[in-house]
Motif scaffolding. Structure first.
Motif, PDB file in Angstrom:
ATOM      1  N   GLU A  96       0.845  -1.197   0.000  1.00 61.39           N
ATOM      2  CA  GLU A  96       0.000   0.000   0.000  1.00 61.39           C
ATOM      3  C   GLU A  96       0.882   1.250   0.000  1.00 61.39           C
ATOM      4  O   GLU A  96       2.026   1.237   0.456  1.00 61.39           O
ATOM      5  N   ARG A  97       0.335   2.331  -0.501  1.00 64.77           N
ATOM      6  CA  ARG A  97       1.053   3.601  -0.467  1.00 64.77           C
ATOM      7  C   ARG A  97       1.122   4.105   0.973  1.00 64.77           C
ATOM      8  O   ARG A  97       0.099   4.118   1.671  1.00 64.77           O
ATOM      9  N   PRO A  98       2.286   4.528   1.445  1.00 60.18           N
ATOM     10  CA  PRO A  98       2.357   5.111   2.788  1.00 60.18           C
ATOM     11  C   PRO A  98       1.429   6.317   2.903  1.00 60.18           C
ATOM     12  O   PRO A  98       1.320   7.130   1.976  1.00 60.18           O
ATOM     13  N   LEU A  99       0.729   6.430   4.024  1.00 64.22           N
ATOM     14  CA  LEU A  99      -0.228   7.519   4.193  1.00 64.22           C
ATOM     15  C   LEU A  99       0.428   8.880   4.023  1.00 64.22           C
ATOM     16  O   LEU A  99      -0.180   9.809   3.477  1.00 64.22           O
ATOM     17  N   ILE A 100       1.666   9.013   4.480  1.00 67.51           N
ATOM     18  CA  ILE A 100       2.316  10.312   4.431  1.00 67.51           C
ATOM     19  C   ILE A 100       2.503  10.794   2.999  1.00 67.51           C
ATOM     20  O   ILE A 100       2.554  12.000   2.734  1.00 67.51           O
ATOM     21  N   GLU A 101       2.569   9.862   2.039  1.00 69.16           N
ATOM     22  CA  GLU A 101       2.739  10.250   0.644  1.00 69.16           C
ATOM     23  C   GLU A 101       1.509  10.968   0.089  1.00 69.16           C
ATOM     24  O   GLU A 101       1.616  11.713  -0.893  1.00 69.16           O
ATOM     25  N   LEU A 102       0.349  10.739   0.698  1.00 67.26           N
ATOM     26  CA  LEU A 102      -0.865  11.379   0.198  1.00 67.26           C
ATOM     27  C   LEU A 102      -0.819  12.889   0.367  1.00 67.26           C
ATOM     28  O   LEU A 102      -1.537  13.620  -0.323  1.00 67.26           O
ATOM     29  N   ALA A 103       0.041  13.365   1.265  1.00 75.81           N
ATOM     30  CA  ALA A 103       0.123  14.805   1.506  1.00 75.81           C
ATOM     31  C   ALA A 103       0.529  15.568   0.256  1.00 75.81           C
ATOM     32  O   ALA A 103       0.100  16.713   0.041  1.00 75.81           O
ATOM     33  N   THR A 104       1.350  14.950  -0.590  1.00 82.08           N
ATOM     34  CA  THR A 104       1.841  15.634  -1.785  1.00 82.08           C
ATOM     35  C   THR A 104       1.367  14.971  -3.073  1.00 82.08           C
ATOM     36  O   THR A 104       1.806  15.354  -4.155  1.00 82.08           O
ATOM     37  N   ALA A 105       0.507  13.982  -2.964  1.00 81.69           N
ATOM     38  CA  ALA A 105       0.040  13.265  -4.152  1.00 81.69           C
ATOM     39  C   ALA A 105      -1.052  14.048  -4.864  1.00 81.69           C
ATOM     40  O   ALA A 105      -1.949  14.608  -4.225  1.00 81.69           O
ATOM     41  N   ASP A 106      -0.996  14.074  -6.182  1.00 80.65           N
ATOM     42  CA  ASP A 106      -2.034  14.766  -6.954  1.00 80.65           C
ATOM     43  C   ASP A 106      -3.391  14.093  -6.807  1.00 80.65           C
ATOM     44  O   ASP A 106      -4.433  14.736  -6.957  1.00 80.65           O
ATOM     45  N   ASP A 107      -3.383  12.795  -6.524  1.00 74.99           N
ATOM     46  CA  ASP A 107      -4.637  12.044  -6.425  1.00 74.99           C
ATOM     47  C   ASP A 107      -5.018  11.735  -4.979  1.00 74.99           C
ATOM     48  O   ASP A 107      -5.788  10.815  -4.727  1.00 74.99           O
ATOM     49  N   GLY A 108      -4.487  12.506  -4.017  1.00 73.16           N
ATOM     50  CA  GLY A 108      -4.762  12.226  -2.614  1.00 73.16           C
ATOM     51  C   GLY A 108      -6.244  12.194  -2.287  1.00 73.16           C
ATOM     52  O   GLY A 108      -6.717  11.293  -1.590  1.00 73.16           O
ATOM     53  N   ASP A 109      -6.989  13.171  -2.793  1.00 70.69           N
ATOM     54  CA  ASP A 109      -8.428  13.208  -2.522  1.00 70.69           C
ATOM     55  C   ASP A 109      -9.117  11.980  -3.101  1.00 70.69           C
ATOM     56  O   ASP A 109      -9.979  11.362  -2.449  1.00 70.69           O
ATOM     57  N   GLN A 110      -8.726  11.593  -4.298  1.00 69.34           N
ATOM     58  CA  GLN A 110      -9.315  10.417  -4.947  1.00 69.34           C
ATOM     59  C   GLN A 110      -8.993   9.144  -4.173  1.00 69.34           C
ATOM     60  O   GLN A 110      -9.844   8.256  -4.031  1.00 69.34           O
ATOM     61  N   VAL A 111      -7.769   9.036  -3.661  1.00 71.03           N
ATOM     62  CA  VAL A 111      -7.373   7.844  -2.908  1.00 71.03           C
ATOM     63  C   VAL A 111      -8.213   7.711  -1.643  1.00 71.03           C
ATOM     64  O   VAL A 111      -8.731   6.635  -1.328  1.00 71.03           O
ATOM     65  N   ILE A 112      -8.360   8.814  -0.900  1.00 70.67           N
ATOM     66  CA  ILE A 112      -9.147   8.755   0.332  1.00 70.67           C
ATOM     67  C   ILE A 112     -10.609   8.468   0.023  1.00 70.67           C
ATOM     68  O   ILE A 112     -11.278   7.718   0.751  1.00 70.67           O
ATOM     69  N   ALA A 113     -11.114   9.034  -1.076  1.00 72.47           N
ATOM     70  CA  ALA A 113     -12.496   8.740  -1.483  1.00 72.47           C
ATOM     71  C   ALA A 113     -12.669   7.248  -1.739  1.00 72.47           C
ATOM     72  O   ALA A 113     -13.707   6.664  -1.405  1.00 72.47           O
ATOM     73  N   GLY A 114     -11.644   6.616  -2.315  1.00 79.93           N
ATOM     74  CA  GLY A 114     -11.697   5.175  -2.524  1.00 79.93           C
ATOM     75  C   GLY A 114     -11.725   4.411  -1.217  1.00 79.93           C
ATOM     76  O   GLY A 114     -12.446   3.420  -1.085  1.00 79.93           O
ATOM     77  N   TYR A 115     -10.948   4.881  -0.220  1.00 81.74           N
ATOM     78  CA  TYR A 115     -10.993   4.247   1.090  1.00 81.74           C
ATOM     79  C   TYR A 115     -12.406   4.331   1.671  1.00 81.74           C
ATOM     80  O   TYR A 115     -12.910   3.368   2.263  1.00 81.74           O
ATOM     81  N   GLN A 116     -13.038   5.480   1.516  1.00 84.73           N
ATOM     82  CA  GLN A 116     -14.351   5.712   2.119  1.00 84.73           C
ATOM     83  C   GLN A 116     -15.435   4.806   1.542  1.00 84.73           C
ATOM     84  O   GLN A 116     -16.443   4.552   2.211  1.00 84.73           O
ATOM     85  N   GLU A 117     -15.235   4.306   0.328  1.00 84.32           N
ATOM     86  CA  GLU A 117     -16.272   3.487  -0.304  1.00 84.32           C
ATOM     87  C   GLU A 117     -16.588   2.231   0.505  1.00 84.32           C
ATOM     88  O   GLU A 117     -17.712   1.727   0.455  1.00 84.32           O
TER      89      GLU A 117
END
Length: 269
Positions: A91-112
């Motif tokens: 899995e992608r380390p959570l800290i990487e989402l801070a600078t990822a262009d798709d961070g919002d999309q990734v978290i939205a996928g988690y929420q599903e």
């Protein structure tokens, strides 16, 4: 493992990622079980993807979904490896989402994996024992109803880690206990026990641990005894009541009742 349904996903992918879930369907009742008791049912993004896939694959004949967990705890929350620099393997380390262009999309996928439990065509029940912490608390909150054991301990620990609850748990928590208590529970990260959970509306009832499965099954049976369309209409009325004014809610009640009467009379709804 996800069993006995083979239509949900290639189970080998989930097993390789350490995801162990069981899905059992018995007519109008589906039961989803967290099967990682040796890790207190710690969660991962792979588990969330598996839960989302289960929701998408449930047949329309399912009316009630029961969520339960093996072992002494419902879920201790997100696997602690997620908070390390290396993260959870695969899995992608959570800290990487801070600078990822798709961070919002990734978290939205988690929420599903947490959102489908409240869909309008079914009622979901969480049977919660032991600890339900962080993501575990939010998974319990994802369901419409909660039956818990007398030793249950809920806690929202994200804020203490410098984060926020982001798995769709803040809205149901606020709806259940109100904004001030929701802020206090999230902000302090304290434990909320069974007696308080029932008193403030977080849980519907608390029972001895040995009675949890029977209590949840009895509640599921009582819901299944009601005519499906009447239950769907009632759930929709209650879910939509929050933003409506008193008069708007009365109008929604009238419209729903007329649909029910037309249906019972054999007229087009």
């Amino acid at each position: 493992m996800v069993s006995p349904s083979n239509a949900v996903h290639d189970n080998a992918d989930w097993e390789a990622a350490g995801v162990r879930l069981a899905l059992a369907e018995d007519g109008a009742l589906a039961t989803v079980t967290l099967c990682r008791p040796e890790r207190r049912n710690a969660q991962s993004p792979a588990m969330w993807r598996a839960l989302a896939a289960i929701g998408r694959a449930l047949p329309g004949t399912v009316r009630v979904v029961l969520l339960r967990a093996e072992g002494v705890s419902f879920s201790a929350g997100l696997d602690r490896a997620a908070f390390t620099p290396a993260g959870i393997p695969g899995e992608r380390p959570l800290i990487e989402l801070a600078t990822a262009d798709d961070g919002d999309q990734v978290i939205a996928g988690y929420q599903e994996g947490f959102t489908w439990w409240r869909r309008p065509d079914l009622v979901s029940i969480a049977a919660v024992q032991g600890h339900a912490v962080g993501a575990g608390f939010q998974l319990a909150l994802a369901c419409d109803l909660r039956v818990c054991t007398e030793d249950v301990q809920f806690a929202m620990r994200e804020t203490a880690l410098g984060l926020v609850p982001d798995l769709a748990g803040t809205k149901p928590l606020l709806d259940l206990v109100g904004p001030a208590r929701a802020l206090e529970i999230c902000g302090t990260g304290r434990w909320v026990g069974a007696e308080e959970s029932v008193r403030i509306g977080l849980a519907n009832l608390a029972v001895p641990a040995a009675e949890l499965d029977d209590a949840a099954a009895d509640l599921a049976a009582a819901l299944l005894a009601a005519p499906r369309d009447a239950l769907v209409e009632t759930k929709a009325l209650l879910q939509g009541a929050g933003p409506r004014s008193y008069d708007e809610q009365r109008a929604a009640e009238r419209a729903a009742q007329l649909r029910r009467l037309r249906d019972l009379s054999g007229l087009p709804v």
